[in-house]
Design an enzyme around this catalytic site. Structure first.
Site, mmCIF file in Angstrom:
data_model
loop_
_atom_site.group_PDB
_atom_site.id
_atom_site.type_symbol
_atom_site.label_atom_id
_atom_site.label_comp_id
_atom_site.label_asym_id
_atom_site.label_seq_id
_atom_site.Cartn_x
_atom_site.Cartn_y
_atom_site.Cartn_z
ATOM 1 N N GLU A 1 -23.964 2.110 5.451
ATOM 2 C CA GLU A 1 -22.862 2.181 4.742
ATOM 3 C C GLU A 1 -21.600 2.503 5.513
ATOM 4 O OE1 GLU A 1 -23.283 4.956 1.076
ATOM 5 O OE2 GLU A 1 -25.294 4.505 0.902
ATOM 6 N N GLU B 1 -29.417 9.095 2.537
ATOM 7 C CA GLU B 1 -28.731 10.439 2.825
ATOM 8 C C GLU B 1 -29.533 11.565 2.530
ATOM 9 O OE1 GLU B 1 -24.633 10.193 1.438
ATOM 10 O OE2 GLU B 1 -24.030 8.327 2.541
HETATM 11 O O1 AHR Z 1 -21.318 4.397 -1.555
HETATM 12 C C1 AHR Z 1 -21.012 5.374 -2.424
HETATM 13 C C2 AHR Z 1 -21.865 6.630 -1.906
HETATM 14 O O2 AHR Z 1 -21.513 7.048 -0.826
HETATM 15 C C3 AHR Z 1 -23.329 6.467 -1.746
HETATM 16 O O3 AHR Z 1 -24.010 6.273 -2.980
HETATM 17 C C4 AHR Z 1 -23.875 7.299 -0.960
HETATM 18 O O4 AHR Z 1 -25.031 6.953 -0.162
HETATM 19 C C5 AHR Z 1 -22.759 7.786 -0.068
HETATM 20 O O5 AHR Z 1 -22.476 9.069 -0.067
#
Ligand code: AHR
Length: 516
Positions: free
Chosen positions: A320, A198
């Site tokens: 994610e 990210e």
């Molecule tokens: O999964 C929780 C968080 O969500 C992670 O650390 C991040 O990559 C995302 O914003």
């Protein structure tokens, strides 16, 4: 997927139905077809992947627990539960934590490793007892591939390059020698390596052009080692940031093996996401509708990638995904602990069907996260473990791993709530190496069952068996006290008549079928 299936359906069934899906009578069977002899694309098993961050009780208190003498050890209960799912990979150490992590803090004798503060998640002490060797030991126990995410945000090229050599250089050399000193002679051969996480947000607040340049610089030093070719993963867009995708493909695409898109399903707003367990039909509907948005994201990002990479060499990864609720009352809000209900199970089923349908471009995905955090597979506390409804979906869907995606088209029907619509039924089908056909279906409508009548073309079958996950309540869930409240049961609602398969899908249910 909804759009694609609707178009295919229209072409396929126009002569039969002469109405659009929205006009169809909901009581009529939803008709469709599966072309069992036209499968071309493999559903990568890595679509069924997972994510373990140094966050809350995922690693510490989840995978990694202390015995009576405060010695750290692997949590065998968690490992045993996950081993039933054939999990293909685990992504580690973050997440946001990855861009805070300095891997050399997590090697060598445990009592000499420095304590840190996990400033991004909960401000708790990170004692670094779980580091590179411990993670590699974990994936070994899970028989899964490691995906390691390097630190771009607060790290250096040298630090990342050293980690890469520590993992993969056979030696002699400083990093291989250090690895051997720490008890591991052989390189591990880690292929999947993320260049930051990210980077548009917690990984450095970068703009796409800047990240693309940094990616090129960092990735240059992830060079092939004897026996290991790097699979270099770029930090991908935040949801619908199509400019991020376009810039990456244009400026750095030639060096990227996978681009890691992140998107969570939330109900409400980021500030007020609502309870995981206490919700009404509005909250159910929004989650179903929100899940279908993943199809739009994948379609639009794939279209951009196609412009630069028509041969589809670069994978789209969903590193994610999952439901993100308000934290469980009474827990550290920085630990992102939440319960998991039938609603989460439907959300998982929809996402996995969508990923399967996009298997030509989507070759990896990681549910966030594995133990005790966000849409977890298992909840664990002090010797007690409970499998969540989402765990059971991964169990019901595991037959799709590395199977061949079968083209299918069918009328998805409509689930209508308060004047808004979302597809009622989602499905995907595959054929495994032994020729068995697997079909997974989800009925998002909490009020009405659906009948799906599917013609199976190109292969004769004579038997169908199945499992179903459903409950009376939308918020049904498992607890330490009632761990079996929501588990799959055998399904007798599928009938074969020649090659016509008719399935009675209960309201708010997920069904997996095996045809032979
Ligand atoms: O999964 C929780 C968080 O969500 C992670 O650390 C991040 O990559 C995302 O914003």
């Amino acid at each position: 997927m909804a759009r694609r299936l609707s178009v295919l359906l229209f072409l396929l069934l126009a002569g039969l139905l002469m109405v659009s899906p929205t006009q169809a009578q909901e009581t009529e069977p939803l008709r469709g077809a599966i072309n069992a002899d036209q499968g071309e694309t493999t559903i990568s098993r890595h679509i069924y992947g997972h994510f373990a961050e140094h966050l809350g009780e995922d690693i510490y208190g989840g995978f990694w627990i202390q015995d009576d003498q405060n010695n750290w050890q692997y949590n065998q209960q968690v490992i045993d539960a996950l081993n039933q799912l054939n999990i293909p990979n685990v992504r580690w150490p973050g997440g946001c934590f990855a861009d805070y992590y300095h891997w050399k803090d997590g090697i060598g004798p445990r009592d000499e490793r420095p304590d840190q503060v996990n400033t991004i998640w909960g401000a708790v002490t990170e004692d670094n007892s779980f580091g590179t060797h411990e993670f590699m030991g974990l994936v070994d126990r899970l028989d899964a591939e490691p995906i390691i995410v390097g630190n771009v945000g607060s790290g250096t090229v040298e630090e990342m390059n050293d980690w890469w050599k520590y993992l993969n250089h056979e030696g002699p050399g400083p990093m291989a020698d250090l690895r051997a000193e720490n008890g591991r002679e052989e390189p591990w051969g880690v292929e999947y390596f993320g260049v930051g996480n990210e980077s548009w947000g917690c990984g450095g607040q970068m703009r796409p052009q800047y990240y693309a340049d940094l990616y090129r610089r960092f990735a240059e030093y992830l060079r092939p080692q004897v026996g290991t070719d790097p699979y270099r993963i770029a930090a991908g867009p935040n949801g619908d940031d199509y400019e991020w995708m376009r810039t990456l493909m244009e400026e750095a695409g030639y060096m990227i093996d996978g681009i890691d898109l992140h998107h969570y399903t939330i109900v409400g707003t980021w500030e007020n996401k609502g309870s995981a367990t206490d919700f009404a039909e509005d909250g159910w509907f929004e989650a179903m509708q929100g899940s279908h948005y993943m199809d739009e994201l994948l379609t639009r990002h794939s279209t951009i990638m196609d412009q630069y990479d028509p041969e589809k060499e670069t994978s789209l990864i969903v590193g994610e995904w999952g439901m993100w609720h308000d934290p469980m009352p009474g827990t550290n809000p920085g630990f992102l602990k939440q319960q998991n209900t039938l609603r989460d199970a439907l959300v998982a089923a929809l996402h996995l069907n969508i990923f399967n349908q996009h298997a030509d471009r989507v070759r990896m995905a990681n549910l966030a996260q594995t133990v005790n955090v966000l849409q977890a597979l298992v909840l664990y506390d002090d010797g007690q473990l409970v499998k969540t409804p989402t765990y059971h979906i991964f169990d019901m869907y595991k037959a799709h791993q590395d199977a061949t995606l079968l083209p299918m088209a069918f009328d998805q029907g409509v689930y209508e709530h308060n004047g808004e619509e979302t597809p009622a039924v989602s499905a995907s089908a595959s054929q495994d190496e032994e020729g068995r056909i697997h079909v997974t279906l989800a009925n998002t409508d909490p009020n009405q069952s659906r009948t799906v009548t599917t013609e199976l073309r190109g292969q004769d079958v004579s038997s169908v068996t199945g499992r179903v996950l459903t409950a009376e309540q939308m918020n049904a869930h498992n607890t330490f006290e009632q761990p079996e409240r929501l588990t799959p049961s055998s399904f007798d609602g599928a009938q074969l008549d020649g090659n016509t398969l008719t399935i009675e899908l209960p309201a708010k249910s997920v069904v997996s079928l095996e045809l032979r």
